[in-house]
Design an enzyme around this catalytic site. Structure first.
Site, short mmCIF file in Angstrom:
data_model
loop_
_atom_site.label_atom_id
_atom_site.label_comp_id
_atom_site.label_asym_id
_atom_site.label_seq_id
_atom_site.Cartn_x
_atom_site.Cartn_y
_atom_site.Cartn_z
N HIS A 51 65.89 57.13 51.97
CA HIS A 51 66.85 56.91 50.89
C HIS A 51 66.33 55.83 49.93
O HIS A 51 65.31 55.20 50.19
CB HIS A 51 68.23 56.52 51.43
CG HIS A 51 68.26 55.22 52.16
ND1 HIS A 51 68.07 55.13 53.53
CD2 HIS A 51 68.43 53.95 51.73
CE1 HIS A 51 68.14 53.86 53.89
NE2 HIS A 51 68.35 53.12 52.81
N ALA A 52 67.04 55.66 48.84
CA ALA A 52 66.82 54.57 47.89
C ALA A 52 68.20 53.97 47.60
O ALA A 52 69.20 54.41 48.18
CB ALA A 52 66.17 55.09 46.61
#
Length: 133
Positions: A51-52
């Protein structure tokens, strides 16, 4: 704020009694620490992260053992091996990151600039590309 991850070398102090490494907010790392957690007991074939973020900055330190971190900020893709308690990886919000290749004794410390907020996570790679390209 920079938009590129980087390695931060942490000072090691010690004498015959042992070693000590200090991490201080807004000094050693470039933000206020709002959240601390650690990842451990992860099998080597398991992948974490993926994820970011929209706003959260993080610093990762393998305080024990090692793991590999894959980074993608749409301009560059790279891998970093964390295998020393004196080497920290600064992750910016625009870093799509994945941790894997955990050694059996890996303890990965994570210092975060924000409290947990599920709305801050970008969990779909296509959305990440849309936001940061």
């Amino acid at each position: 704020m920079s938009n590129s991850s980087k390695i931060i070398e942490l000072n090691q102090l010690g004498d015959e009694r042992g070693l000590l490494t200090v991490i201080e907010e807004n000094s050693t790392i470039p933000f206020d620490i709002k959240r601390v957690f650690y990842i451990y007991g992860t099998a080597s074939e398991v992948s974490r992260g993926q994820h970011a973020h929209y706003k959260t900055r993080q610093v990762l330190v393998a305080v024990s053992g090692s793991c590999t971190v894959s980074l993608d900020n749409t301009d560059r893709k790279t891998e970093v091996v964390l295998n020393s308690p004196t080497k920290a990886l600064l992750l910016e919000p625009n870093d799509w990151h994945e941790m894997y290749n955990f050694s059996s004794d890996c303890v990965l410390l994570v210092l975060a600039s924000h409290l947990f907020d599920s709305e801050d996570y970008i969990r779909e790679y296509t959305k990440f590309i849309e936001v940061y390209s």
